[in-house]
Design a protein around this motif. Structure first.
Motif, PDB file in Angstrom:
ATOM      1  N   VAL A 141      40.737  11.218   5.145  1.00 33.32           N
ATOM      2  CA  VAL A 141      39.458  11.936   5.289  1.00 33.32           C
ATOM      3  C   VAL A 141      39.700  13.372   5.766  1.00 33.32           C
ATOM      4  O   VAL A 141      40.572  13.613   6.608  1.00 33.32           O
ATOM      5  N   ASP A 142      38.934  14.322   5.218  1.00 34.79           N
ATOM      6  CA  ASP A 142      39.083  15.716   5.649  1.00 34.79           C
ATOM      7  C   ASP A 142      37.918  16.188   6.509  1.00 34.79           C
ATOM      8  O   ASP A 142      38.055  17.143   7.271  1.00 34.79           O
ATOM      9  N   ALA A 143      36.760  15.521   6.383  1.00 33.73           N
ATOM     10  CA  ALA A 143      35.588  15.959   7.144  1.00 33.73           C
ATOM     11  C   ALA A 143      34.585  14.815   7.254  1.00 33.73           C
ATOM     12  O   ALA A 143      34.527  13.943   6.387  1.00 33.73           O
ATOM     13  N   VAL A 144      33.805  14.848   8.324  1.00 32.13           N
ATOM     14  CA  VAL A 144      32.717  13.890   8.495  1.00 32.13           C
ATOM     15  C   VAL A 144      31.443  14.698   8.721  1.00 32.13           C
ATOM     16  O   VAL A 144      31.423  15.626   9.542  1.00 32.13           O
ATOM     17  N   VAL A 145      30.404  14.372   7.952  1.00 25.07           N
ATOM     18  CA  VAL A 145      29.141  15.106   8.023  1.00 25.07           C
ATOM     19  C   VAL A 145      28.100  14.201   8.675  1.00 25.07           C
ATOM     20  O   VAL A 145      27.840  13.094   8.192  1.00 25.07           O
ATOM     21  N   VAL A 146      27.487  14.687   9.765  1.00 24.77           N
ATOM     22  CA  VAL A 146      26.695  13.833  10.649  1.00 24.77           C
ATOM     23  C   VAL A 146      25.322  14.447  10.900  1.00 24.77           C
ATOM     24  O   VAL A 146      25.243  15.593  11.351  1.00 24.77           O
ATOM     25  N   PRO A 147      24.240  13.703  10.660  1.00 23.13           N
ATOM     26  CA  PRO A 147      22.918  14.226  11.016  1.00 23.13           C
ATOM     27  C   PRO A 147      22.822  14.433  12.536  1.00 23.13           C
ATOM     28  O   PRO A 147      23.330  13.618  13.301  1.00 23.13           O
ATOM     29  N   MET A 148      22.148  15.499  12.950  1.00 20.43           N
ATOM     30  CA  MET A 148      22.033  15.789  14.390  1.00 20.43           C
ATOM     31  C   MET A 148      20.571  15.928  14.806  1.00 20.43           C
ATOM     32  O   MET A 148      19.779  16.562  14.114  1.00 20.43           O
ATOM     33  N   VAL A 162      19.831  13.759   5.165  1.00 19.71           N
ATOM     34  CA  VAL A 162      20.140  15.145   5.550  1.00 19.71           C
ATOM     35  C   VAL A 162      21.644  15.395   5.491  1.00 19.71           C
ATOM     36  O   VAL A 162      22.106  16.448   5.035  1.00 19.71           O
ATOM     37  N   SER A 163      22.439  14.426   5.912  1.00 19.59           N
ATOM     38  CA  SER A 163      23.900  14.596   5.877  1.00 19.59           C
ATOM     39  C   SER A 163      24.398  14.666   4.435  1.00 19.59           C
ATOM     40  O   SER A 163      25.360  15.379   4.143  1.00 19.59           O
ATOM     41  N   VAL A 164      23.748  13.924   3.542  1.00 18.69           N
ATOM     42  CA  VAL A 164      24.174  13.916   2.139  1.00 18.69           C
ATOM     43  C   VAL A 164      23.800  15.238   1.475  1.00 18.69           C
ATOM     44  O   VAL A 164      24.567  15.780   0.665  1.00 18.69           O
ATOM     45  N   ALA A 165      22.652  15.780   1.838  1.00 15.27           N
ATOM     46  CA  ALA A 165      22.260  17.097   1.336  1.00 15.27           C
ATOM     47  C   ALA A 165      23.243  18.164   1.828  1.00 15.27           C
ATOM     48  O   ALA A 165      23.632  19.065   1.082  1.00 15.27           O
ATOM     49  N   ALA A 166      23.676  18.047   3.067  1.00 16.22           N
ATOM     50  CA  ALA A 166      24.647  19.012   3.609  1.00 16.22           C
ATOM     51  C   ALA A 166      26.012  18.820   2.963  1.00 16.22           C
ATOM     52  O   ALA A 166      26.718  19.786   2.663  1.00 16.22           O
ATOM     53  N   GLN A 167      26.373  17.561   2.734  1.00 24.86           N
ATOM     54  CA  GLN A 167      27.669  17.264   2.105  1.00 24.86           C
ATOM     55  C   GLN A 167      27.736  17.870   0.703  1.00 24.86           C
ATOM     56  O   GLN A 167      28.799  18.324   0.265  1.00 24.86           O
ATOM     57  N   ALA A 168      26.620  17.884  -0.004  1.00 25.19           N
ATOM     58  CA  ALA A 168      26.592  18.456  -1.352  1.00 25.19           C
ATOM     59  C   ALA A 168      26.981  19.939  -1.311  1.00 25.19           C
ATOM     60  O   ALA A 168      27.579  20.452  -2.248  1.00 25.19           O
ATOM     61  N   LYS A 169      26.664  20.612  -0.206  1.00 28.37           N
ATOM     62  CA  LYS A 169      27.066  22.020  -0.061  1.00 28.37           C
ATOM     63  C   LYS A 169      28.519  22.141   0.379  1.00 28.37           C
ATOM     64  O   LYS A 169      29.203  23.094   0.022  1.00 28.37           O
TER      65      LYS A 169
END
Lengths: 301, 301
Positions: free
Chosen positions: B157-164, B270-277
């Protein structure tokens, strides 16, 4: 008939490429969400196992399917760097054609009655290998890995409820379950509008329904009928069949969204509708490739 | 600040009661679907850990929440045979009140501004223990178990994207990730309409947004703000924040249904929307408790 060893061997072959789906508690029951596989259905297991065991796959693979088997074979072929030719009937939804192409497969659109003929012609022309949707021991063994996982994760399981159509899934799962735990009941689930296997088990011999009759159900992945091979497994290993109405199928789809946060296609919800009548056990949610407009209508109802 | 040992200890405590959610491939990325937990959200992990560690829980537990924390505490309390009193604001959707009651909790409906006061009164009257939604080390440690699972399942894994929102989830996950793999990036995701943490990280100190501003986003579980405790974790451990628009959130919800067969609530998408970027990594789909009518509208759009 396939053996437990065939299934254990399939499990080793496909493990690196499939999602180890969890069991999800659902009221007093459990769900096995095969809808979470990369192509959205259990079909990936059988396709991966069959493709991995081909002795000569350098000339590619061929499949005929309008549904999840098409994407399963395309996905497995891409994984192994093998060309895939998929024959799809002309009434296939555009979204499924695009999804199959997006996986790198060459798609041939033909009239519904010409599917098998065209696939066989491609096999002859190219020296490619046909991967049938259910009528093959390696395909059945791949689907059977679901049974192994259920027993590993829930040793106290009392029953497994499995959607039935061509019978590849239930044949594999029932082989695994009955070999290891003959006390666990294997319950088939069918739409009442395509209940040829329920009829067959009552009659003690394979009863054929007209394809036009079987095509009435909203569960579009459950319109096939068993082959001699799958019927042999079903007649020996399946304990009972529960049939469900179209309304029960759609209600189960809505219930899965609300209660389990799962997207199921109608065929994948048939087992859950049957489980609601049975009252316990693990229902295999076989797939989640539903037309979003249909899901929206079901949720708004 | 909490430690890796706190999280490892939490993992042992909660393992029998939570779903070991799989990582699902999603294009070139991965998803961690916490929406598949029994109450439909990651909140169960923190509530279970906090409740299990209470020294005196015989007088019951109290929580205030209009959302997933309410059901998490009710579920955990029922599991341990402990009475639960949940204080919910009067604008809570009836379906969430009913779901919390169905888990055996006693529900108190109060005005939105009286939540904390009423919860504290219940604690005083009953000698019960308050389980806060994020501002507690045991809650944070429980959420952090998600980070351990991601590293176990995907060492590359290179990154984890987490809703805050309040920051309990990201504080726990970032503690686990940075302790074991400081090279893995921890990316927070926020709605642009409730981007107080993005502002805070830029300013180098906690910036408070008016609750009325934060309440504008459709991501109703992301309207809280960090506590001193979670801000300490966030400011030290979070590498970056990506903010997303309301349209991007809804598009991610639809994309999860079509492409991953997952039901996500807006906050979980929200995390998936951010991950798309961002383009890679594991996005935590934090919850799936969406109003079916909203999901139907998103799918029909």
């Amino acid at each position: 008939m396939i053996s437990l060893d065939d299934i254990r061997s399939a499990a080793r072959v496909i493990a690196p490429h499939v999602v180890r789906t969890p069991l999800l508690p659902h009221g007093s029951c459990w769900l096995k969400p095969e809808s979470l596989q990369p192509i959205g259905a259990f079909k990936l297991r059988g396709a991966l196992n069959a493709l991995a065991r081909l002795e000569n796959r350098s000339n590619g693979v061929v499949a005929y399917s309008s549904g999840n088997h098409a994407q399963a074979v395309a996905y497995a072929a891409r994984l192994h760097g093998v060309p895939a030719a998929i024959v799809m009937p002309s009434n296939t939804p555009e979204v499924k054609i695009e999804a199959t192409r997006a996986l790198g497969a060459e798609v041939f659109i033909v009239g519904i009655t010409e599917r098998v003929e065209r696939a066989e012609a491609l096999v002859a022309e190219r020296g490619a290998a046909l991967i049938p949707p259910f009528d093959h021991p390696d395909v059945i063994a791949g689907q059977g890995t679901i049974g192994l996982e259920i027993l590993e994760d829930l040793p106290s399981v009392d029953a497994v409820v499995v959607p039935m159509s061509g019978g590849g899934l239930v044949s594999g799962v029932a082989t695994a379950i009955k070999a290891l735990r003959p006390d666990v009941r294997v319950i088939g689930a069918e739409p009442a509008l395509a209940a040829d296997i329920a009829d067959s088990l009552r009659a003690g011999a394979l009863v054929r329904w007209d394809p036009v009759e079987r095509a009435r159900t909203v569960a579009d992945a459950l319109r096939d009928e068993p082959s001699a091979l799958t019927w042999e497994h079903i007649s020996e290993l399946v304990d009972d069949v529960i049939t469900v109405t179209e309304d029960e199928i759609l209600a189960a789809m809505a219930g899965l969204v609300r209660g389990a946060r799962l997207v199921a296609e109608p065929s994948g919800a048939v087992s859950v509708a049957a489980q609601a009548k049975f009252g316990s056990g693990v229902a295999i949610v076989s797939g989640g490739n539903v037309d979003p407009a249909l899901l929206a209508r079901v949720l708004a109802a």
